[in-house]
Write an enzyme that holds these catalytic residues in place. Structure first.
Site, mmCIF file in Angstrom:
data_model
loop_
_atom_site.group_PDB
_atom_site.id
_atom_site.type_symbol
_atom_site.label_atom_id
_atom_site.label_comp_id
_atom_site.label_asym_id
_atom_site.label_seq_id
_atom_site.Cartn_x
_atom_site.Cartn_y
_atom_site.Cartn_z
ATOM 1 N N GLY A 65 -45.725 5.886 -77.782
ATOM 2 C CA GLY A 65 -45.275 5.878 -76.397
ATOM 3 C C GLY A 65 -43.791 5.571 -76.353
ATOM 4 N N GLN A 104 -35.765 3.006 -72.664
ATOM 5 C CA GLN A 104 -35.543 2.860 -74.109
ATOM 6 C C GLN A 104 -34.596 3.920 -74.671
ATOM 7 O OE1 GLN A 104 -40.008 2.528 -74.923
ATOM 8 N NE2 GLN A 104 -39.131 1.190 -76.492
ATOM 9 N N CYS A 125 -43.060 -2.503 -80.726
ATOM 10 C CA CYS A 125 -42.242 -1.772 -79.760
ATOM 11 C C CYS A 125 -41.054 -1.187 -80.507
ATOM 12 C CB CYS A 125 -41.770 -2.733 -78.674
ATOM 13 S SG CYS A 125 -40.732 -1.950 -77.427
ATOM 14 N N LEU A 126 -40.734 0.069 -80.222
ATOM 15 C CA LEU A 126 -39.614 0.713 -80.925
ATOM 16 C C LEU A 126 -38.281 0.024 -80.611
ATOM 17 C CD1 LEU A 126 -40.648 4.460 -80.487
ATOM 18 C CD2 LEU A 126 -40.819 3.078 -82.563
HETATM 19 NI NI NI Z 1 -42.113 -0.736 -76.142
#
Ligand code: NI
Length: 182
Positions: free
Chosen positions: A45, A50, A96-97
């Protein structure tokens, strides 16, 4: 186009994202960039903030984490809302990236009812459960300026502080292009 992923410490990750204008001619490009960037980073996702765009948009492809017999869940989610959440919370390890190298057990509602516009501008309403509900809630949080580490206990937050500082200072090597202090 693959865009750099904004890392923890950047103010944009703490902002409330603005609703998407469904008629915005820049929207298809934003969606394409989200897909390209998410797949390049091998994520399941990715939310627009981001990649430095403070808009209410995210993409999900849960296939890698779903059971083989589950229908594959993949989609674009614009101006999403969580209409209802089951009171029972379940734990699951999240990453999380924007927080490379961090994984923590987080409790979230097991099932949710959501509404959103898809990439065709159609309003959808769905009940989600399992890993799909998990990813949706994680990405939805990004649009509110929230991160999974916000759910940790004060002690746990204390423990990960050195790691957070490293990410914030750009000292972490990620397997994908990153950007900090945006
Ligand atoms: Ni994330």
């Amino acid at each position: 186009m693959i865009r750099p992923i904004v890392l923890y410490g950047s103010p944009i990750l703490r902002q409330k994202a603005a609703p998407v204008d469904l008629a915005d001619p820049a929207l298809p490009q934003l969606i394409e960039d989200l897909w390209d960037t998410m797949y390049n980073a091998e994520g399941v996702g990715l939310a627009a903030p981001q990649i430095g765009v403070s808009k209410q948009a995210f993409v999900i492809d849960a296939k890698a984490l779903q059971e083989p017999d589950e229908p594959p869940f993949r989609g674009v989610f614009l101006n999403p809302k969580i209409l209802q959440a089951e009171p029972a919370c379940v734990p699951h390890e999240e990453g999380c990236l924007s927080l490379p190298g961090l994984r923590e057990r987080i409790y979230r509602p097991a099932a949710i009812t959501v509404a959103y516009y898809d990439e065709k501008g159609q309003l959808q309403e769905k009940k989600l459960s399992g890993i799909v509900a998990r990813i949706f809630q994680h990405e939805y949080d990004h649009l509110l300026g929230q991160l999974f580490i916000d759910y940790l206990s004060p002690l746990k937050k204390q423990l990960i502080r050195p790691k957070l500082r490293e990410i914030q200072q750009g000292l972490i090597e990620a397997a994908y292009p990153t950007l900090y202090a945006v």
